[in-house]
Design an enzyme around this catalytic site. Sequence first.
Site, PDB file in Angstrom:
ATOM      1  N   ASP A   1      34.496  37.596  27.227  1.00 20.98           N
ATOM      2  CA  ASP A   1      35.152  38.275  28.022  1.00 20.98           C
ATOM      3  C   ASP A   1      35.707  39.390  27.581  1.00 20.98           C
ATOM      4  OD1 ASP A   1      36.294  39.110  30.529  1.00 20.98           O
ATOM      5  OD2 ASP A   1      36.722  37.015  31.068  1.00 20.98           O
TER       6      ASP A   1
ATOM      7  N   HIS B   1      38.452  32.253  37.689  1.00 19.32           N
ATOM      8  CA  HIS B   1      40.154  31.878  37.230  1.00 19.32           C
ATOM      9  C   HIS B   1      41.092  32.771  38.334  1.00 19.32           C
ATOM     10  CE1 HIS B   1      38.846  35.584  35.529  1.00 19.32           C
ATOM     11  NE2 HIS B   1      39.936  36.120  35.368  1.00 19.32           N
ATOM     12  N   ASP B   2      40.596  33.601  39.239  1.00 16.80           N
ATOM     13  CA  ASP B   2      41.366  34.246  39.927  1.00 16.80           C
ATOM     14  C   ASP B   2      41.526  33.862  41.514  1.00 16.80           C
ATOM     15  OD1 ASP B   2      41.902  36.219  37.917  1.00 16.80           O
ATOM     16  OD2 ASP B   2      40.311  37.484  38.790  1.00 16.80           O
TER      17      ASP B   2
ATOM     18  N   GLU C   1      32.116  42.614  36.111  1.00 17.79           N
ATOM     19  CA  GLU C   1      33.147  42.225  37.319  1.00 17.79           C
ATOM     20  C   GLU C   1      33.519  43.545  38.121  1.00 17.79           C
ATOM     21  OE1 GLU C   1      37.511  40.183  38.554  1.00 17.79           O
ATOM     22  OE2 GLU C   1      37.248  41.972  36.855  1.00 17.79           O
TER      23      GLU C   1
ATOM     24  N   ASP D   1      35.248  42.970  32.225  1.00 16.29           N
ATOM     25  CA  ASP D   1      36.443  42.731  33.077  1.00 16.29           C
ATOM     26  C   ASP D   1      36.497  44.173  34.142  1.00 16.29           C
ATOM     27  OD1 ASP D   1      38.848  40.992  33.944  1.00 16.29           O
ATOM     28  OD2 ASP D   1      39.706  43.085  33.351  1.00 16.29           O
TER      29      ASP D   1
END
Length: 543
Positions: free
Chosen positions: A103, A318-319, A246, A204
């Site tokens: 990531d 994870h968000d 993302e 990201d």
Amino acid sequence: MPFNKQSTDWWKKAVIYQIYPKSFQDSDGDGIGDIPGIISRLNYLQDLGVNAIWLSPIFVSPQKDNGYDIADYRKINPDFGTLADFDRLVAEAGKCNIKIILDLVLNHTSDEHAWFIEARKGRNNYYHDYYVWADGEKERLPNELGAAFGGSAWTWEPTCRQYYFHQFLPQQPDLNWDNPALRQELYDLINWWTARGAGGFRLDVIDQIAKEPDKGITVNGPRLMQYLRELSDHCFQGNDLVTVGETWGADWERARAYSNPDGSIFSMVFQFQHLLLDQSGEKWDLQPLELAKLKEVINLSQTKMHGCGWNSLFWNNHDTPRIVSRWGNDTEKFREKSAQMLAMLLHGLGGTPYIYQGEELGMTNVRFDSINDYIDAETLNMFNERLEKGFDKGHIMQSVYAKSRDNARTPMQWDSSVNAGFSAGSPWLKVNQNYTVINFEAQRRSEGSVYACYKKLIALRKAYDVFAYGDFQMLAMGHPDLFAYQRHYRGKALTVFCNFREAAFTIDGELMPIGGELLMANYANIKIDFMQPYEARIYYAGT
Ligand code: TEU
């Protein structure tokens, strides 16, 4: 020239598992998950059947945003281990046919990154132009742009007598992609990780790199496609990588361009339209999900991308809150059935499915009594801001319970021993107290478990090409409770039937699933024309 990705499209039939390293498995009792812990669980992941692991950031970081604030892109955060541990992870995972996806946060760094430490020393410093600055006067902000986690997107730097720009925390200064030297540094570090054995990258907030904050532009800036093509040319072309951007700002048209089958940019991107449906303003402003809208969004992304782009399929990361608590039903009675229904709905779709750690166990949201037990900066900033604005504390806590990112981040629930088998020490974030009931050990031998359902779905995708490659037609679009669709590929048909609700109902004759073999169902006894609470079925027919 972009190479033809069709020959290397292993990721089209893959299922990818996301690990949040801090919360997956601690091996040394410091309460923080680590790479040796992940290695010790590779057999779990191999048994589940996943093809790749996306690791949330593992690099050196002061952890103001849990690793999304990187201070050194080429070193492993000591809490997680060493480069030697990483190499061992790649090697051991390789033996299980599992690739490692890193990531990378390329939109910003930590304010403790050496580049920023230099950059803020003065306007003439070589690294100054690696970041985004605006002249101004103290107490007079360059403009109204706000940061994602509260407050202004501008922070005053007294040494330079300038503001620096940050779309997230003040400790996450934005990088200046307009500087070719910065871009080259990023390409070099990506290639360094590829050479070290990374099997792919998750990028990201990649659609926020081409910002022009002086014009108020943060996402989808005018030079975005140019930078993405350059990034892909320098780092991805000719390498057999899976790449996923993302992109909160992507509609299906943009997503199609990003995941163009010519392989010129990314393998795929994460779109978020579906996860924005249960909010009225900000994510904290809760509103019930309308099933009709969810159907619309999924129908559009499936039909518009088919054959000319590639979808990422996900309910969680994870968000985001845990899907069974969010759109399923996490009461004891319906937790398993509704988690399975949501899994079958998603895994029947076209694209590459992602499973977020614990989703395959039906892990739920958490409700800590005190706000002091929460750690996520976004949650805490919102809590304080809303309290200051006069919101009722109980009301704020309802938003926290529904949407805090910490819902996803509580430790993985392996068994019913202390701390759910996650750590012998004191976990960095509290364990969800339902771990004595919801854990892997309790499910591993049960055929009716959520775990067994995910395992089966992964196996079906490998066994039947129609899962990955089929086209898509929504069925019963106007039905208020039924989510049903059909997919075709080379004479084979897949039909998925899901009751999205707790209430049972009878299926009208014209909506009945016809023909084919029942591949999978989440109830042992089914009646063809009757859908039990949260019932889901998958039929398969060859012609
Ligand atoms: O998230 C992107 C992002 O836009 C988040 O602010 C998101 O909107 C929010 O988490 C929803 O609550 C990425 C990472 O996934 C996230 O963990 C990071 O905090 C963020 O970027 C900054 O790097």
